[in-house]
Scaffold this active site. Sequence first.
Site, mmCIF file in Angstrom:
data_model
loop_
_atom_site.group_PDB
_atom_site.id
_atom_site.type_symbol
_atom_site.label_atom_id
_atom_site.label_comp_id
_atom_site.label_asym_id
_atom_site.label_seq_id
_atom_site.Cartn_x
_atom_site.Cartn_y
_atom_site.Cartn_z
ATOM 1 N N GLU A 246 -16.545 -2.232 24.383
ATOM 2 C CA GLU A 246 -15.942 -3.353 25.206
ATOM 3 C C GLU A 246 -14.304 -3.481 25.033
ATOM 4 O OE1 GLU A 246 -19.986 -6.107 24.780
ATOM 5 O OE2 GLU A 246 -18.209 -6.886 23.647
ATOM 6 N N LYS B 124 -14.359 -17.420 29.122
ATOM 7 C CA LYS B 124 -14.910 -17.476 30.524
ATOM 8 C C LYS B 124 -14.199 -18.284 31.272
ATOM 9 C CE LYS B 124 -19.428 -15.511 28.678
ATOM 10 N NZ LYS B 124 -20.756 -15.745 28.689
ATOM 11 N N ARG C 119 -19.506 -14.486 16.331
ATOM 12 C CA ARG C 119 -20.833 -14.728 16.996
ATOM 13 C C ARG C 119 -21.179 -16.256 16.235
ATOM 14 N NH1 ARG C 119 -22.896 -12.406 21.280
ATOM 15 N NH2 ARG C 119 -25.019 -13.190 20.518
ATOM 16 N N TYR D 205 -21.520 -6.108 31.763
ATOM 17 C CA TYR D 205 -22.931 -6.866 31.574
ATOM 18 C C TYR D 205 -23.911 -6.065 31.991
ATOM 19 C CZ TYR D 205 -21.357 -11.323 29.789
ATOM 20 O OH TYR D 205 -20.861 -12.602 28.949
ATOM 21 N N ASN E 189 -20.987 -20.613 29.379
ATOM 22 C CA ASN E 189 -21.115 -20.975 28.047
ATOM 23 C C ASN E 189 -19.725 -20.613 27.425
ATOM 24 O OD1 ASN E 189 -21.262 -18.204 28.165
ATOM 25 N ND2 ASN E 189 -23.413 -18.465 26.763
ATOM 26 N N HIS F 198 -17.523 -15.176 25.176
ATOM 27 C CA HIS F 198 -18.362 -13.962 25.155
ATOM 28 C C HIS F 198 -17.908 -13.326 23.592
ATOM 29 C CE1 HIS F 198 -20.034 -9.977 25.034
ATOM 30 N NE2 HIS F 198 -18.793 -9.604 24.654
ATOM 31 N N PHE G 55 -30.979 -13.221 35.525
ATOM 32 C CA PHE G 55 -29.872 -14.192 35.780
ATOM 33 C C PHE G 55 -28.843 -13.337 36.162
ATOM 34 C CE2 PHE G 55 -30.736 -13.643 31.218
ATOM 35 C CZ PHE G 55 -29.326 -12.786 30.775
ATOM 36 N N ARG H 292 -19.433 -23.334 21.386
ATOM 37 C CA ARG H 292 -20.382 -23.448 22.674
ATOM 38 C C ARG H 292 -20.647 -24.851 22.631
ATOM 39 N NH1 ARG H 292 -22.904 -17.625 22.932
ATOM 40 N NH2 ARG H 292 -22.014 -16.620 24.475
ATOM 41 N N THR I 61 -26.256 -18.955 22.416
ATOM 42 C CA THR I 61 -26.064 -18.733 23.710
ATOM 43 C C THR I 61 -26.218 -20.136 24.376
ATOM 44 O OG1 THR I 61 -26.962 -16.617 23.491
ATOM 45 C CG2 THR I 61 -26.847 -17.405 25.595
#
Length: 140
Positions: free
Chosen positions: A128, A11, A87, A51, A114, A117, A59, A104, A93
């Site tokens: 995706e 990100k 993950r 998203y 964070n 993704h 948010f 993270r 998160t």
Amino acid sequence: MALERTFSILKPDATERNLTGAVNAVIEKAGLRIVAQKRIHMTRNQAETFYGVHRERPFFGELVDFMVSAPVVVQVLEGDNAIARYRDVMGATNPANAADGTIRKLFAKSVGENTVHGSDAPETAAIEIAQFFAGNEIVG
Ligand code: ATP
Ligand code: MG
């Protein structure tokens, strides 16, 4: 175990702090192979589509603003159980809840900024990946 592919984004907080190599090192150390990768600047439209499931969340606006605030690196990762494994490698998160050694925990600035993704299921991974990569851009 099933060989899977998952979709990953490094990100804007990762590209802005010049951390893409450091994050990739954690990914590769975890046994995931980066089989496709490119640096892009997402359009607002791309971020809203990506998203879209969070459109009604409070948010959402902040999330889209963040995702278009700087370049990102989109990736396809391959490995045994790649979706769940990534993950795990990403961590929770909210970095305050992320386990030691996770991306993270190591790098995230906040629950919003964070660092990474990762897809959450085989169906979303396929959607995706197809949003950002043509089949011939993925070289396993
Ligand atoms: P991602 O989908 O980016 O891999 P995730 O699956 O861990 O993250 P989601 O619940 O899908 O978490 O939320 C998507 C993204 O929205 C989060 O990664 C984060 O950037 C942002 N986000 C989630 N919750 C909040 C919040 N409470 N405040 C601000 N941003 C948030
Ligand atoms: Mg998610």
